[in-house]
Design an enzyme around this catalytic site. Structure first.
Site, PDB file in Angstrom:
ATOM      1  N   LYS A  22      33.194  49.328  45.365  1.00  0.00           N
ATOM      2  CA  LYS A  22      34.140  48.673  45.126  1.00  0.00           C
ATOM      3  C   LYS A  22      35.229  49.267  44.453  1.00  0.00           C
ATOM      4  CE  LYS A  22      35.344  43.910  43.704  1.00  0.00           C
ATOM      5  NZ  LYS A  22      34.915  42.617  43.354  1.00  0.00           N
ATOM      6  N   ASP A  54      34.048  31.824  41.644  1.00  0.00           N
ATOM      7  CA  ASP A  54      34.631  32.214  42.954  1.00  0.00           C
ATOM      8  C   ASP A  54      33.312  31.937  44.031  1.00  0.00           C
ATOM      9  OD1 ASP A  54      36.389  32.599  44.823  1.00  0.00           O
ATOM     10  OD2 ASP A  54      36.278  34.715  44.683  1.00  0.00           O
ATOM     11  N   ASN A  58      30.496  35.404  49.227  1.00  0.00           N
ATOM     12  CA  ASN A  58      30.054  35.832  47.925  1.00  0.00           C
ATOM     13  C   ASN A  58      28.594  35.413  47.717  1.00  0.00           C
ATOM     14  OD1 ASN A  58      32.709  36.966  47.234  1.00  0.00           O
ATOM     15  ND2 ASN A  58      33.271  35.252  45.937  1.00  0.00           N
ATOM     16  N   ASP A  76      30.614  39.577  43.600  1.00  0.00           N
ATOM     17  CA  ASP A  76      32.004  39.506  42.967  1.00  0.00           C
ATOM     18  C   ASP A  76      31.954  38.558  41.910  1.00  0.00           C
ATOM     19  OD1 ASP A  76      33.132  41.108  45.273  1.00  0.00           O
ATOM     20  OD2 ASP A  76      34.173  39.162  46.121  1.00  0.00           O
TER      21      ASP A  76
END
Length: 263
Positions: free
Chosen positions: A39, A181, A186, A199
């Site tokens: 990432k 989130d 996710n 995430d």
């Protein structure tokens, strides 16, 4: 944005094939290898937050193990183990709504079982409103990629107007451990259960409805055709509350969905 991968990470991924993740809605770039994920994103509050949360969550939840992390020239490079299983928004689960909702309810309960003692972050409303205020000030809040009635004739005039309303209408909070989130991409599922959470840039101690609201919204949009153009008239997102065995607090659901519009 072009990235120049640091040497220590480049050595670990050299010669390995990858594909770029195009499912998520963040502005980070994620390269998916067979057993790893890299990432890359500008180094900021959320990238530091995610790194520290992943460290703290090892052994507490099924989260990726950190293989390497470097910060160079204002960019965060996070190399992790690849999450096992399939995204909750995969066709495998979308074609079986009852099974999907049951898995997501299980995922929420698993999060809430984590002891928040020692949690490195609190993601309570005041903290998120402070971050939202900075985003509004810097003009980072979109008025287009939002729910249809957030802005306009029957909604708020602009992000500043929404922020003022959120500050004046804060709900009473009951803290649990939250993802922050909780959207279908996710959450990873396998064999009828949760196999991974990814995430973590907004995770921490907060009200349970922070996750319930975004889970509910994500379910609706994954079945109303917003993402894949295939509307499933048979699906009722209220199945989530049945699985959680709760009476929904619609005021909180609306509040946390609106708060997320500023992120």
């Amino acid at each position: 944005m072009r990235y120049s991968v640091p040497t220590s990470i480049r050595d670990k991924i050299a010669g390995k094939t990858f594909e770029t993740d195009r499912v998520g809605m963040s502005d980070s770039q994620v390269l998916c290898f067979e057993d790893m994920a890299l990432k890359m994103e500008p180094c900021r509050e959320e990238s530091e937050h995610e790194y520290k949360m992943l460290e703290w969550l090892q052994g507490k939840l099924p989260v990726p193990r950190i293989l390497d992390r470097q910060v160079e020239n204002g960019v965060s490079y996070l190399l992790m183990e690849r999450a096992d299983g399939e995204m909750a928004c995969s066709e495998t689960y979308l074609k079986d709504p009852g099974r999907l909702v049951s898995c997501l309810a299980g995922a929420l309960k698993l999060l809430w079982s984590v002891d928040i003692g020692g949690c490195p972050y609190g993601s309570q409303t005041d903290f998120k409103l402070e971050l939202a205020g900075e985003r509004v000030k810097r003009g980072l809040c979109s008025m287009e990629d939002v729910e249809p009635d957030t802005y306009g004739e029957n909604g708020f005039k602009n992000p500043g107007h929404l922020l003022a309303w959120l500050r004046e209408n804060k709900p009473r909070e009951e803290k649990v451990f939250t993802h922050g989130d909780f959207c279908l991409p996710n959450i990873f599922l396998k064999n009828g259960g949760v196999s991974g959470f990814i995430d973590w840039g907004r995770g921490g101690a907060a009200d349970a409805y922070q996750d319930i609201a975004l889970c509910y919204r994500s379910l609706i949009h994954n079945f109303d055709g917003s993402f894949n153009g295939k509307k499933d008239e048979r699906f009722d997102a209220k199945l989530l509350f049945h699985e959680l065995q709760i009476e929904p607090d619609w005021n909180k659901i609306r509040y946390y969905v609106l708060l997320d519009e500023l992120f």
